[in-house]
Structure formats: structure tokens, C-alpha cells
Design a protein around this motif. Sequence first.
Motif, PDB file in Angstrom:
ATOM      1  N   GLN A   1      -3.908   4.759   3.278  1.00 26.06           N
ATOM      2  CA  GLN A   1      -5.300   4.319   3.310  1.00 26.06           C
ATOM      3  C   GLN A   1      -6.083   4.939   2.164  1.00 26.06           C
ATOM      4  OE1 GLN A   1      -6.289   5.513   7.330  1.00 26.06           O
ATOM      5  NE2 GLN A   1      -6.591   3.376   7.871  1.00 26.06           N
TER       6      GLN A   1
ATOM      7  N   ARG B   1      -4.719   1.376   0.384  1.00 25.42           N
ATOM      8  CA  ARG B   1      -4.832   0.493   1.536  1.00 25.42           C
ATOM      9  C   ARG B   1      -3.888  -0.689   1.431  1.00 25.42           C
ATOM     10  NH1 ARG B   1     -11.131   0.011   2.208  1.00 25.42           N
ATOM     11  NH2 ARG B   1     -10.683  -0.704   4.299  1.00 25.42           N
ATOM     12  N   SER B   2      -4.367  -1.908   1.371  1.00 26.24           N
ATOM     13  CA  SER B   2      -3.480  -3.074   1.394  1.00 26.24           C
ATOM     14  C   SER B   2      -2.778  -3.324   0.058  1.00 26.24           C
ATOM     15  CB  SER B   2      -4.266  -4.321   1.798  1.00 26.24           C
ATOM     16  OG  SER B   2      -5.255  -4.610   0.834  1.00 26.24           O
ATOM     17  N   GLU B   3      -3.134  -2.580  -0.970  1.00 28.51           N
ATOM     18  CA  GLU B   3      -2.515  -2.756  -2.285  1.00 28.51           C
ATOM     19  C   GLU B   3      -1.159  -2.062  -2.399  1.00 28.51           C
ATOM     20  OE1 GLU B   3      -5.534  -1.226  -4.843  1.00 28.51           O
ATOM     21  OE2 GLU B   3      -6.845  -2.945  -4.537  1.00 28.51           O
TER      22      GLU B   3
ATOM     23  N   GLN C   1       4.198   2.844   1.639  1.00 28.87           N
ATOM     24  CA  GLN C   1       3.487   3.415   2.781  1.00 28.87           C
ATOM     25  C   GLN C   1       4.396   4.340   3.578  1.00 28.87           C
ATOM     26  OE1 GLN C   1       1.657   0.412   5.214  1.00 28.87           O
ATOM     27  NE2 GLN C   1       0.628  -0.536   3.472  1.00 28.87           N
TER      28      GLN C   1
ATOM     29  N   TRP D   1      -8.622  -6.261   2.907  1.00 31.73           N
ATOM     30  CA  TRP D   1      -8.214  -7.656   2.931  1.00 31.73           C
ATOM     31  C   TRP D   1      -9.428  -8.450   3.006  1.00 31.73           C
ATOM     32  CZ3 TRP D   1      -3.701  -7.175   6.889  1.00 31.73           C
ATOM     33  CH2 TRP D   1      -2.658  -6.507   6.309  1.00 31.73           C
TER      34      TRP D   1
END
Length: 52
Positions: A6, A10-12, A18, A52
Motif C-alpha cells: 500500500q 498500491r494497485s500499481e 506484493q 483503482w
Amino acid sequence: MACLPQALGRSEISFDEQVRLDIYYAENWSFSLDLRILMMVIPAILSGRGAW
């Protein structure tokens, strides 16, 4: 709370990255690492980077 993925993108960040970051956290946990993560997460959330 928050975790390294995070804080760092994060979503990248890919799923594999992760998992690698979670393992790193588990092996290197310290109170100072938690504080650093918290200080990195706040700007990431406020800026919306990687959302997102």
C-alpha cells in the motif's frame, strides 16, 4: 492498518511483488519499520496514487 505494498504503489504493484514485500515485512518487522510505512501510506492515500 497498512502494509508495504500500500505504501509503495498500491494497485500499481504486481501480486508477486506484493507477496515479496509482505515476506520482507514479516522477516524484518520492527516498530520503526511500522512508523516508516505509516508515514509513506498517508501521502499515498491522500494523493490517490495507485488507486483503482
